[in-house]
Motif scaffolding. Structure first.
Motif, PDB file in Angstrom:
ATOM      1  N   GLU A  79       2.224   1.729  -3.521  1.00 22.67           N
ATOM      2  CA  GLU A  79       1.177   2.205  -4.414  1.00 22.67           C
ATOM      3  C   GLU A  79       0.781   3.641  -4.087  1.00 22.67           C
ATOM      4  O   GLU A  79       0.524   4.437  -4.988  1.00 22.67           O
ATOM      5  N   GLY A  80       0.751   3.988  -2.801  1.00 22.90           N
ATOM      6  CA  GLY A  80       0.457   5.365  -2.405  1.00 22.90           C
ATOM      7  C   GLY A  80       1.496   6.335  -2.939  1.00 22.90           C
ATOM      8  O   GLY A  80       1.165   7.413  -3.438  1.00 22.90           O
ATOM      9  N   ASP A 125       0.843  -1.208   0.000  1.00 25.93           N
ATOM     10  CA  ASP A 125       0.000   0.000   0.000  1.00 25.93           C
ATOM     11  C   ASP A 125       0.873   1.252   0.000  1.00 25.93           C
ATOM     12  O   ASP A 125       0.552   2.238  -0.667  1.00 25.93           O
ATOM     13  N   TYR A 126       1.964   1.210   0.752  1.00 22.47           N
ATOM     14  CA  TYR A 126       2.917   2.331   0.792  1.00 22.47           C
ATOM     15  C   TYR A 126       3.477   2.589  -0.606  1.00 22.47           C
ATOM     16  O   TYR A 126       3.472   3.725  -1.091  1.00 22.47           O
ATOM     17  N   ARG A 153      -4.650   7.066   0.665  1.00 19.03           N
ATOM     18  CA  ARG A 153      -4.188   5.700   0.901  1.00 19.03           C
ATOM     19  C   ARG A 153      -3.056   5.687   1.936  1.00 19.03           C
ATOM     20  O   ARG A 153      -3.028   4.851   2.831  1.00 19.03           O
TER      21      ARG A 153
END
Length: 121
Positions: free
Chosen positions: A18-19, A15-16, A27
């Motif tokens: 992709e953020g 997620d990091y 996100r």
């Protein structure tokens, strides 16, 4: 080490990535504590300052930059984790050291130290 925690931390780090790649501060806010401090030599930034910089810069995904983020190492011990990440971003080669804690059943990023290998060399 709990395999479930290792997988959960790995998902938080994804997620990091992709953020960062999407410049998606919403996100990132879901996985980073509000008190997060970004640190590098002679520089400290709050989460709010970091998010303002993210929103003001070009978006790597929109600019067509490849998604080449990698977990270089990850240690999960009890309710603490430390990750070393490769984050190539907008012409820089960042190495991020990410600290995470599991609190109230959730893994969150609590600190970030980083270095740009291009600036260092």
């Amino acid at each position: 080490m709990n395999n479930q925690d290792f997988q959960t931390v790995t998902a938080v780090l994804q997620d990091y990535f992709e953020g960062l790649h999407q410049a998606n501060t919403k996100r990132l806010s879901q996985i980073c504590v509000e008190e997060l401090v970004l640190s590098s030599p002679n520089l400290r930034r709050s989460r709010k300052e970091w998010f303002e910089l993210i929103m003001a810069r070009p978006i790597p995904q929109v600019e067509g930059h490849p998604f080449n983020y990698k977990i270089l190492s990850l240690d999960v011990i009890g309710d603490q984790a430390m990750a070393k990440l490769s984050c190539p971003l907008l012409g820089s080669e960042y190495i991020d050291f990410i600290g995470l804690l599991k609190e109230n059943g959730e893994w969150k990023i609590i600190n970030k130290m980083y270095v740009d290998l291009i600036e260092t060399n």
